[in-house]
Motif scaffolding. Structure first.
Motif, mmCIF file in Angstrom:
data_model
loop_
_atom_site.group_PDB
_atom_site.id
_atom_site.type_symbol
_atom_site.label_atom_id
_atom_site.label_comp_id
_atom_site.label_asym_id
_atom_site.label_seq_id
_atom_site.Cartn_x
_atom_site.Cartn_y
_atom_site.Cartn_z
ATOM 1 N N ASP A 2 5.832 13.557 0.202
ATOM 2 C CA ASP A 2 7.030 12.994 -0.233
ATOM 3 C C ASP A 2 8.055 12.074 -0.293
ATOM 4 O OD1 ASP A 2 7.542 16.125 -1.440
ATOM 5 O OD2 ASP A 2 6.586 15.063 -2.065
ATOM 6 N N THR A 167 2.160 8.923 -5.831
ATOM 7 C CA THR A 167 3.407 9.018 -5.879
ATOM 8 C C THR A 167 4.501 7.621 -6.526
ATOM 9 O OG1 THR A 167 3.740 11.544 -5.551
ATOM 10 C CG2 THR A 167 5.804 9.935 -5.415
ATOM 11 N N TYR A 196 13.969 13.275 -8.142
ATOM 12 C CA TYR A 196 12.039 13.391 -8.680
ATOM 13 C C TYR A 196 12.299 14.083 -10.498
ATOM 14 C CZ TYR A 196 10.885 11.519 -3.828
ATOM 15 O OH TYR A 196 10.732 10.835 -2.669
ATOM 16 N N CYS A 198 9.551 15.948 -11.756
ATOM 17 C CA CYS A 198 7.558 16.037 -11.974
ATOM 18 C C CYS A 198 7.298 17.110 -12.686
ATOM 19 C CB CYS A 198 7.681 17.168 -10.377
ATOM 20 S SG CYS A 198 8.516 18.031 -10.238
ATOM 21 N N HIS A 309 7.285 11.684 -9.769
ATOM 22 C CA HIS A 309 8.023 9.971 -10.202
ATOM 23 C C HIS A 309 9.635 10.189 -9.409
ATOM 24 C CE1 HIS A 309 8.593 6.475 -11.500
ATOM 25 N NE2 HIS A 309 10.188 6.546 -11.603
ATOM 26 N N ALA A 310 9.502 9.540 -8.091
ATOM 27 C CA ALA A 310 10.554 9.033 -7.656
ATOM 28 C C ALA A 310 11.999 8.263 -8.566
ATOM 29 C CB ALA A 310 10.672 8.135 -6.019
#
Length: 344
Positions: A2, A167, A196, A198, A309-310
């Protein structure tokens, strides 16, 4: 992964990648330049004048050299605001290191924030962060070296941390060695924060029972390319900040990392029985839950990557001390997945 940080002078391990490994040998070149201050230049600040007369280097790099004593006035270290006098000698004696044999490539970058010392990129799905086995080109590092040639002077082109190929989201990059090191230290002391979003399989009530996941992560005992929650692993803590119900058995999460272990969010959510949609490594068939119509079932089965997604990154600016926060919206594929799961 991550997200993990890159830090110098540590052994290469699962959590911290040594930027000087992987055959990226450092090469250096000497710089020895002299400038005599003219009458018309007298009274200028040294940082402004050096940027003018040593224009082949970035202002941020020259600032670093002023601080380190590589750039002096009459053999004395001075502050950037020092005002020069006629006939004084500006001496630049420095080593420029190139830490990588990676080649510049004209690859577009989505730049969210930029100044002389820091760069924040919104990495697209499918882009590998740096070259490695099986991915020698087409990476973020290759793109950085094309758009910012001075990054070749920094380990891993200034990378501070990284995220997986599949990612999407935000990465901070140091444009000077001091900025890179300072940001790495901030990652260690947690003054850098990362959020993040998700999409996971799981109902809201069940997820509420796991707002903090505190479980050590290490290399899987038999499948060495995978990570797992194991007693001998390293401490790993993930916080679920917000839970947005999309349907009876699917939710959109806002997740915050306290630590940065390889694949941490993916491993932790799978461990508690609520895998990320599209995660081929940690998701498996457990991401299919009841109550889906044909279109929703197809969307879950066919989602091509982990829906992670960051979206938010915060840090303390290494030069100004200002608190910086940047965000990036959900990419289109995740927006579409959220919409179809929320229908009805």
């Amino acid at each position: 992964m991550d997200e993990i940080y890159i830090h110098h002078n540590q052994d290469d391990n699962d959590d911290v990648h040594n930027p000087n490994s992987d055959n990226n040998e450092s090469e250096s070149a000497s710089v020895n330049l002299l400038h005599i201050v003219t009458a018309s230049q007298a009274g200028m600040r040294i940082d402004k004048l050096s940027a003018q007369v040593f224009g082949e280097f970035s202002r941020a790099q020259l600032q670093d050299w002023l601080k380190s004593g590589a750039l002096t006035v009459n053999d004395s270290v001075v502050k950037p605001k020092y005002r020069v006098k006629a006939d004084e000698q500006l001496q630049l004696q420095a080593q420029i290191e190139s830490h990588s044999e990676d080649k510049p490539e004209d690859i577009a970058l989505d730049i969210i924030y930029e100044d002389d010392t820091v760069l924040v990129i919104n990495k697209p799905v499918g882009m590998v962060v740096h070259p490695g086995a099986g991915n020698p080109t087409g990476t973020l590092v290759n793109a950085l070296l094309y758009h910012y040639p001075n990054q070749a002077q920094l380990p891993r082109a200034g990378l501070v941390h990284r995220i997986d190929k599949d990612t999407s989201g935000l990465l901070v990059i140091g444009k000077t060695k001091s900025a890179q090191l300072e940001l790495q230290e901030q990652l260690k002391d947690k003054s850098v924060y990362r959020h993040y979003r998700c999409v996971v399989a799981g109902d809201q009530a069940s997820l509420m029972r796991h707002r903090t996941i505190d479980a050590p992560i290490g290399r899987h005992r038999s499948q060495r390319t995978k990570m797992a929650v194991i007693g001998t692993g390293k401490p790993a803590v993930t916080h679920i900040q917000e839970i947005t119900e999309l349907s009876a058995n699917y939710c959109l999460l806002d997740v915050c990392l306290e630590t940065g272990r390889t694949h941490q969010i993916r491993v932790h959510l799978s461990h508690i029985g609520h895998p990320i949609i599209g995660d081929a490594v940690y998701g498996s068939k457990s991401q299919l839950r009841s109550g889906l119509d044909v279109a929703q079932r197809q969307a879950v089965i066919e989602f091509p990557r982990q829906a992670l997604h960051a979206y938010c990154l915060g840090f303390i600016h290494p030069e100004t001390g200002e608190e910086i926060e940047v965000t990036a919206p959900l990419p289109e594929d995740m927006q579409a997945l959220v919409s179809i799961l929320a229908e009805g």
